[in-house]
Design a protein around this motif. Structure first.
Motif, short mmCIF file in Angstrom:
data_model
loop_
_atom_site.label_atom_id
_atom_site.label_comp_id
_atom_site.label_asym_id
_atom_site.label_seq_id
_atom_site.Cartn_x
_atom_site.Cartn_y
_atom_site.Cartn_z
N HIS A 166 0.85 -1.20 0.00
CA HIS A 166 0.00 0.00 0.00
C HIS A 166 0.88 1.24 0.00
CE1 HIS A 166 -3.79 -2.09 0.68
NE2 HIS A 166 -3.13 -2.86 1.52
N ALA A 167 0.64 2.14 -0.92
CA ALA A 167 1.37 3.39 -0.96
C ALA A 167 0.83 4.32 0.11
CB ALA A 167 1.25 4.03 -2.34
N VAL A 168 1.73 4.86 0.89
CA VAL A 168 1.39 5.82 1.93
C VAL A 168 2.17 7.08 1.63
CG1 VAL A 168 1.51 6.32 4.41
CG2 VAL A 168 0.98 3.99 3.63
N ARG A 169 1.51 8.22 1.82
CA ARG A 169 2.13 9.50 1.50
C ARG A 169 1.71 10.55 2.51
NH1 ARG A 169 -2.23 11.98 -0.76
NH2 ARG A 169 -3.80 10.56 -1.59
N ARG A 170 2.44 11.66 2.52
CA ARG A 170 2.05 12.80 3.35
C ARG A 170 0.71 13.31 2.84
NH1 ARG A 170 5.64 14.54 7.71
NH2 ARG A 170 7.50 13.31 7.33
N ALA A 171 -0.15 13.71 3.74
CA ALA A 171 -1.47 14.22 3.36
C ALA A 171 -1.33 15.54 2.62
CB ALA A 171 -2.34 14.39 4.59
N ALA A 172 -2.04 15.66 1.51
CA ALA A 172 -2.14 16.92 0.77
C ALA A 172 -3.43 17.62 1.20
CB ALA A 172 -2.16 16.62 -0.73
N SER A 173 -3.57 18.87 0.84
CA SER A 173 -4.75 19.63 1.26
C SER A 173 -6.04 18.95 0.79
CB SER A 173 -4.67 21.08 0.79
OG SER A 173 -4.53 21.14 -0.61
N ALA A 174 -6.03 18.34 -0.39
CA ALA A 174 -7.23 17.65 -0.88
C ALA A 174 -7.59 16.45 -0.01
CB ALA A 174 -7.02 17.22 -2.33
N VAL A 213 -1.49 9.52 4.69
CA VAL A 213 -2.70 8.90 4.16
C VAL A 213 -2.33 7.72 3.28
CG1 VAL A 213 -4.11 10.99 4.27
CG2 VAL A 213 -2.86 10.46 2.18
N ALA A 214 -3.29 6.79 3.17
CA ALA A 214 -3.17 5.66 2.25
C ALA A 214 -4.37 5.73 1.31
CB ALA A 214 -3.16 4.35 3.01
N GLY A 215 -4.12 5.48 0.04
CA GLY A 215 -5.17 5.49 -0.96
C GLY A 215 -5.29 6.82 -1.66
#
Length: 178
Positions: free
Chosen positions: A7-15, A58-60
């Motif tokens: 699962h790709a996890v990334r820093r949350a963006a404003s969206a 976030v994931a997804g």
């Protein structure tokens, strides 16, 4: 970042931030099957989370889960992990925990703490299976965290515990060859 979970996890963006309260609200409904109506305050808005010291992952895409890590008195603390029920059981929570540990380690933290229900399967046992251990004598910042939870009525629903996971320090990048 994919920490070996698929699962790709990334820093949350404003969206992503506008989705967090709905994810948490849906995930909180799982507690009704254990505790009945908990009467908790509405979930914190994503923009409020992002404004606090720490980070949100976030994931997804769109996000189906998130991890909110706060910096409490120079310690990394997993304040909230939430996965939408439609995405549960697919490794999203594990991916978020592993990414939160990696990100905290990259920031120089040697441990990640959290507080949770000891006996709820997707709480205490979930974290224990991912390397967290119960803390018998919590540090002062965790004692204050628990006092806030008690004041908010969390203990009325079950035994709460503080847990911690040691983190492997991230090695400094190699210097380029001369």
């Amino acid at each position: 970042m994919d920490v070996g979970t698929g699962h790709a996890v990334r820093r949350a963006a404003s969206a992503d931030l506008v989705l967090l309260a709905d994810i948490e609200g849906a995930a909180d409904q799982m507690f009704a099957s254990v505790f009945g109506d908990v009467g908790w305050a509405p979930p914190q808005e994503g923009a409020e989370r992002a404004a606090e010291p720490g980070f949100v992952l976030v994931a997804g895409d769109p996000a189906v889960g998130f991890a909110h890590v706060l910096y409490l008195e120079d310690a990394a603390h997993l304040q909230q992990l939430a996965v939408h029920p439609e995405a549960m059981g697919q490794g999203v929570g594990t991916a978020l925990v592993e990414a939160a540990c990696a990100a905290a380690s990259e920031q120089g933290h040697r441990a990640l703490s959290l507080t949770t229900y000891a006996d709820v399967p997707w709480n205490g046992p979930f974290y224990a299976a991912r390397g967290f251990r119960e803390v018998a004598d919590p540090a002062p910042y965790l004692q204050r965290q628990r006092a806030r939870e008690q004041a908010d009525g969390y203990d009325a629903h079950g035994t709460r515990v503080a847990m911690i996971r040691s983190l492997t320090p991230v090695a400094a990048p190699l210097s380029p060859a001369p």
